[in-house]
Design a protein around this motif. Structure first.
Motif, PDB file in Angstrom:
ATOM      1  N   SER A  25     -10.847 -19.704   2.673  1.00 40.98           N
ATOM      2  CA  SER A  25     -11.299 -20.464   1.508  1.00 40.98           C
ATOM      3  C   SER A  25     -11.082 -21.956   1.745  1.00 40.98           C
ATOM      4  O   SER A  25     -10.457 -22.368   2.734  1.00 40.98           O
ATOM      5  N   LEU A  63      -9.034  -0.500  14.487  1.00 40.14           N
ATOM      6  CA  LEU A  63      -7.799  -0.512  15.277  1.00 40.14           C
ATOM      7  C   LEU A  63      -6.622  -0.177  14.372  1.00 40.14           C
ATOM      8  O   LEU A  63      -6.505  -0.721  13.271  1.00 40.14           O
ATOM      9  N   GLY A  74      -1.681 -13.311   7.644  1.00 42.12           N
ATOM     10  CA  GLY A  74      -0.655 -12.950   8.616  1.00 42.12           C
ATOM     11  C   GLY A  74      -1.258 -12.613   9.966  1.00 42.12           C
ATOM     12  O   GLY A  74      -0.917 -13.220  10.995  1.00 42.12           O
ATOM     13  N   VAL A  75      -2.165 -11.662  10.000  1.00 39.96           N
ATOM     14  CA  VAL A  75      -2.800 -11.275  11.260  1.00 39.96           C
ATOM     15  C   VAL A  75      -3.697 -12.411  11.760  1.00 39.96           C
ATOM     16  O   VAL A  75      -3.658 -12.781  12.937  1.00 39.96           O
ATOM     17  N   HIS A  94      -3.896 -13.986  -1.061  1.00 37.63           N
ATOM     18  CA  HIS A  94      -4.151 -15.346  -0.572  1.00 37.63           C
ATOM     19  C   HIS A  94      -2.908 -16.024   0.004  1.00 37.63           C
ATOM     20  O   HIS A  94      -2.807 -17.251   0.004  1.00 37.63           O
ATOM     21  N   VAL A  95      -1.971 -15.220   0.493  1.00 36.55           N
ATOM     22  CA  VAL A  95      -0.805 -15.822   1.150  1.00 36.55           C
ATOM     23  C   VAL A  95      -1.261 -16.489   2.445  1.00 36.55           C
ATOM     24  O   VAL A  95      -2.076 -15.935   3.180  1.00 36.55           O
ATOM     25  N   ASN A 138      -2.576  -0.400  14.657  1.00 34.31           N
ATOM     26  CA  ASN A 138      -1.524  -0.964  15.504  1.00 34.31           C
ATOM     27  C   ASN A 138      -0.649   0.119  16.117  1.00 34.31           C
ATOM     28  O   ASN A 138      -0.235   1.044  15.427  1.00 34.31           O
ATOM     29  N   LYS A 194       0.861  -1.193   0.000  1.00 34.10           N
ATOM     30  CA  LYS A 194       0.000   0.000   0.000  1.00 34.10           C
ATOM     31  C   LYS A 194       0.894   1.239   0.000  1.00 34.10           C
ATOM     32  O   LYS A 194       0.629   2.231  -0.686  1.00 34.10           O
ATOM     33  N   TYR A 222     -15.733 -19.318   3.220  1.00 33.11           N
ATOM     34  CA  TYR A 222     -16.515 -18.216   2.644  1.00 33.11           C
ATOM     35  C   TYR A 222     -16.893 -18.464   1.186  1.00 33.11           C
ATOM     36  O   TYR A 222     -17.717 -17.736   0.636  1.00 33.11           O
ATOM     37  N   ASN A 225      -7.711 -23.635   2.796  1.00 31.78           N
ATOM     38  CA  ASN A 225      -7.133 -23.284   4.104  1.00 31.78           C
ATOM     39  C   ASN A 225      -7.862 -23.894   5.298  1.00 31.78           C
ATOM     40  O   ASN A 225      -7.482 -23.660   6.440  1.00 31.78           O
TER      41      ASN A 225
HETATM   42  N1  LIG Z   1      -4.906  -1.379  11.043  1.00 24.77           N
HETATM   43  C1  LIG Z   1      -3.733  -1.930  11.260  1.00 24.77           C
HETATM   44  O1  LIG Z   1      -2.972  -1.512  12.141  1.00 24.77           O
HETATM   45  C2  LIG Z   1      -3.345  -3.110  10.414  1.00 24.77           C
HETATM   46  C3  LIG Z   1      -2.304  -3.957  10.830  1.00 24.77           C
HETATM   47  C4  LIG Z   1      -2.034  -5.088  10.075  1.00 24.77           C
HETATM   48  C5  LIG Z   1      -2.758  -5.338   8.905  1.00 24.77           C
HETATM   49  N2  LIG Z   1      -3.715  -4.470   8.513  1.00 24.77           N
HETATM   50  C6  LIG Z   1      -4.490  -4.722   7.288  1.00 24.77           C
HETATM   51  O2  LIG Z   1      -5.254  -5.906   7.510  1.00 24.77           O
HETATM   52  C7  LIG Z   1      -5.360  -6.651   6.314  1.00 24.77           C
HETATM   53  C8  LIG Z   1      -4.884  -8.081   6.550  1.00 24.77           C
HETATM   54  O3  LIG Z   1      -3.492  -8.079   6.805  1.00 24.77           O
HETATM   55  P1  LIG Z   1      -2.690  -9.448   6.743  1.00 24.77           P
HETATM   56  O4  LIG Z   1      -1.266  -9.133   6.942  1.00 24.77           O
HETATM   57  O5  LIG Z   1      -3.324 -10.461   7.607  1.00 24.77           O
HETATM   58  O6  LIG Z   1      -2.944  -9.821   5.200  1.00 24.77           O
HETATM   59  P2  LIG Z   1      -2.592 -11.144   4.400  1.00 24.77           P
HETATM   60  O7  LIG Z   1      -1.694 -12.021   5.209  1.00 24.77           O
HETATM   61  O8  LIG Z   1      -2.121 -10.738   3.064  1.00 24.77           O
HETATM   62  O9  LIG Z   1      -4.027 -11.852   4.257  1.00 24.77           O
HETATM   63  C9  LIG Z   1      -4.130 -12.870   3.325  1.00 24.77           C
HETATM   64  C10 LIG Z   1      -5.211 -13.828   3.782  1.00 24.77           C
HETATM   65  O10 LIG Z   1      -6.490 -13.241   3.593  1.00 24.77           O
HETATM   66  C11 LIG Z   1      -7.406 -14.323   3.395  1.00 24.77           C
HETATM   67  N3  LIG Z   1      -8.609 -13.860   2.695  1.00 24.77           N
HETATM   68  C12 LIG Z   1      -8.695 -13.204   1.504  1.00 24.77           C
HETATM   69  N4  LIG Z   1      -9.995 -12.948   1.207  1.00 24.77           N
HETATM   70  C13 LIG Z   1     -10.736 -13.464   2.240  1.00 24.77           C
HETATM   71  C14 LIG Z   1     -12.124 -13.509   2.538  1.00 24.77           C
HETATM   72  N5  LIG Z   1     -13.042 -12.980   1.728  1.00 24.77           N
HETATM   73  N6  LIG Z   1     -12.513 -14.097   3.702  1.00 24.77           N
HETATM   74  C15 LIG Z   1     -11.620 -14.652   4.542  1.00 24.77           C
HETATM   75  N7  LIG Z   1     -10.277 -14.636   4.307  1.00 24.77           N
HETATM   76  C16 LIG Z   1      -9.849 -14.055   3.179  1.00 24.77           C
HETATM   77  C17 LIG Z   1      -6.650 -15.301   2.558  1.00 24.77           C
HETATM   78  O11 LIG Z   1      -7.151 -16.589   2.828  1.00 24.77           O
HETATM   79  P3  LIG Z   1      -7.794 -17.433   1.606  1.00 24.77           P
HETATM   80  O12 LIG Z   1      -6.660 -17.671   0.649  1.00 24.77           O
HETATM   81  O13 LIG Z   1      -8.313 -18.652   2.281  1.00 24.77           O
HETATM   82  O14 LIG Z   1      -8.847 -16.545   0.987  1.00 24.77           O
HETATM   83  C18 LIG Z   1      -5.197 -15.115   3.003  1.00 24.77           C
HETATM   84  O15 LIG Z   1      -4.747 -16.156   3.837  1.00 24.77           O
HETATM   85  C19 LIG Z   1      -4.598  -5.856   5.256  1.00 24.77           C
HETATM   86  O16 LIG Z   1      -5.491  -5.015   4.574  1.00 24.77           O
HETATM   87  C20 LIG Z   1      -3.631  -5.016   6.073  1.00 24.77           C
HETATM   88  O17 LIG Z   1      -3.211  -3.830   5.433  1.00 24.77           O
HETATM   89  C21 LIG Z   1      -4.026  -3.359   9.231  1.00 24.77           C
END
Ligand SMILES: NC(=O)c1ccc[n+]([C@@H]2O[C@H](COP(=O)([O-])OP(=O)(O)OC[C@H]3O[C@@H](n4cnc5c(N)ncnc54)[C@H](OP(=O)(O)O)[C@@H]3O)[C@@H](O)[C@H]2O)c1
Length: 301
Positions: A168, A245, A147-148, A290-291, A247, A45, A186, A171
Motif C-alpha cells: 500500500s 509452498l 514478514g515473508v 498490515h503489520v 515451509n 490461524k 495496489y 509502505n
Molecule cells: N505456506 C507456508 O509455509 C507459509 C509460511 C509463512 C506464511 N504463510 C502465509 O503467508 C501469508 C503472509 O505471511 P506473513 O507472515 O508475511 O504475513 P504478514 O506479515 O502479516 O503480512 C502483512 C503484510 O501484508 C501486506 N498486504 C496486505 N494486503 C496486501 C495486498 N493486497 N497486496 C500487497 N500486500 C498486502 C501488508 O502491507 P500493506 O499494509 O502495505 O497492505 C503487510 O505488510 C499468511 O497468510 C501466512 O499464513 C504461509
C-alpha cells in the motif's frame, strides 16, 4: 513457567497468559529458555482452529533462546539457538527438535533471530528452492512489506536479481528502502497490469491477488503461493507454473539467513517488540493484515 495458552479455539480473548508446566524434551530434542518468540499469521490461524495439537495448547512457532538442557547430539547447555518450537513458542521454556534449530550468531539479537524461521525460511524456499531464482532474473513479491515479503525482497537482491514489491501507499518508501527496484501500490494499480515478464512471483497475500499475479509472470516462469491455492487453470492457460509452498524447517538455511542479518546484508524490520503477556494485542495487530515486518514477543532474560 509463564506461557500463553489456549484452552479453546476462537477470537483473541481465548489467549491466556498463565502458569503452565515446563515441557520435557524427548529424544533428539533440546529444552530452550526462550528469550524471544515471533508472531506469525499461522499462530492466529491456529488459535482460530487450525492445527491438530491437543488443547490446552501453547501457541507459537518461532523462538530464539538459550539451550537449558539437551537430549540431542550437537547442542550443549548455554548455547544460543533459534528455530521452530515443538511444544509452543509463547512460553518461558520450549522444546525443539535438534534437527530444526540453528546456532544464533553473536551479531544477531534474539528478537531478530526469532523472526527468521517461518518468515525467512519460507521466503528463501519460495524464491530459491521452488522458484529457482538466480542473478539477473526478476522476482515479484506480493506483500513486500510483510514478514515473508520483506525478507523475500532482500533475498532476491542478495542473489543479484531484480526485485519488484507490492504494497500500500505508506509502505512504498519502506520497500524501496529494502532495495526493491520497483514498487506497485495496489491501492492505485493492478499488479497483473503493472508488471510483465517476472521470472518468479511470490504471493504472500492470497485472495484476488493470487490470480492477478499470473499475468505478471513470463511464460514458463513460476508463481509460488503460500497463502492460497495456486490458480492452476489460469496458469496453465498462460504457460506459467504455479505451485503452493509449505515451509519445511531447514537449519542450514536458517544459519545462512542469520549470517546475512549479522553481516548487515539483510535488515530485519521489527514493527514492535512487546512482552509475552501482550500476545492478545499482538494477535489483533497481526490479524489486521498490515503489520510492517514482524511482531516479536519478548521474555525476561
Ligand atoms: N505456506 C507456508 O509455509 C507459509 C509460511 C509463512 C506464511 N504463510 C502465509 O503467508 C501469508 C503472509 O505471511 P506473513 O507472515 O508475511 O504475513 P504478514 O506479515 O502479516 O503480512 C502483512 C503484510 O501484508 C501486506 N498486504 C496486505 N494486503 C496486501 C495486498 N493486497 N497486496 C500487497 N500486500 C498486502 C501488508 O502491507 P500493506 O499494509 O502495505 O497492505 C503487510 O505488510 C499468511 O497468510 C501466512 O499464513 C504461509
Amino acid at each position: 513457567m509463564k506461557a500463553v495458552v489456549i484452552h479453546e479455539t476462537g477470537d483473541p480473548d481465548v489467549l491466556r497468559y498463565e502458569d503452565a508446566d515446563r515441557p520435557v524434551p524427548g529424544d533428539g530434542e533440546v529444552l530452550i529458555r526462550v528469550h524471544a518468540a515471533s508472531v506469525n499469521p499461522a499462530d492466529w490461524k491456529n488459535r482460530r482452529g487450525s492445527g491438530d495439537r491437543p488443547l490446552p495448547r501453547v501457541l507459537g512457532i518461532d523462538i530464539s533462546g538459550t539451550v537449558e538442557g539437551s537430549r540431542a547430539d550437537g547442542f550443549a547447555a548455554g548455547e544460543p539457538v533459534f528455530g521452530m518450537s515443538a511444544s509452543g513458542g509463547y512460553a518461558e521454556y520450549s522444546t525443539a527438535s535438534a534437527a530444526v534449530i540453528a546456532r544464533k550468531p553473536e551479531g544477531v539479537s534474539h528478537e531478530q533471530a526469532a523472526t527468521i524461521p517461518v518468515a525467512g525460511g519460507t521466503a528463501w524456499q519460495a524464491l530459491f528452492d521452488r522458484g529457482g531464482l538466480h542473478g539477473g532474473q526478476t522476482a515479484l513479491v506480493a506483500g513486500a512489506a510483510g514478514g515473508v515479503g520483506h525478507f523475500a525482497v532482500q533475498f532476491a537482491k542478495v542473489a543479484g536479481a531484480r526485485a519488484i514489491g507490492t504494497g500500500s501507499t505508506p509502505n512504498r518508501d519502506f520497500v524501496l528502502g529494502l532495495g526493491a527496484d520497483e514498487y506497485v501500490d495496489y491501492t492505485h494499480q493492478d499488479v497483473g497490469e503493472a508488471v510483465r515478464g517476472a521470472d518468479v512471483a511470490l504471493d504472500t497475500v492470497g485472495g484476488d491477488t493470487t490470480a492477478a499475479l499470473v499475468a505478471a509472470v513470463r511464460e514458463d516462469g513460476m508463481l509460488v503461493t503460500i497463502a492460497a491455492a495456486p490458480p492452476e487453470e489460469a496458469a496453465r492457460e498462460r504457460g506459467v507454473r504455479a505451485e503452493v509452498l509449505v515451509n519445511s524447517p531447514n537449519p542450514q538455511q536458517l544459519a545462512r539467513i542469520a549470517e546475512l542479518v549479522a553481516g548487515g546484508d539483510v535488515h530485519v524490520e521489527i514493527a514492535e517488540a512487546m512482552p509475552l503477556a501482550d500476545a492478545k494485542r499482538a494477535h489483533e495487530l497481526s490479524e489486521g493484515g498490515h503489520v510492517r515486518g514482524k511482531l516479536v514477543l519478548t521474555l525476561a532474560a
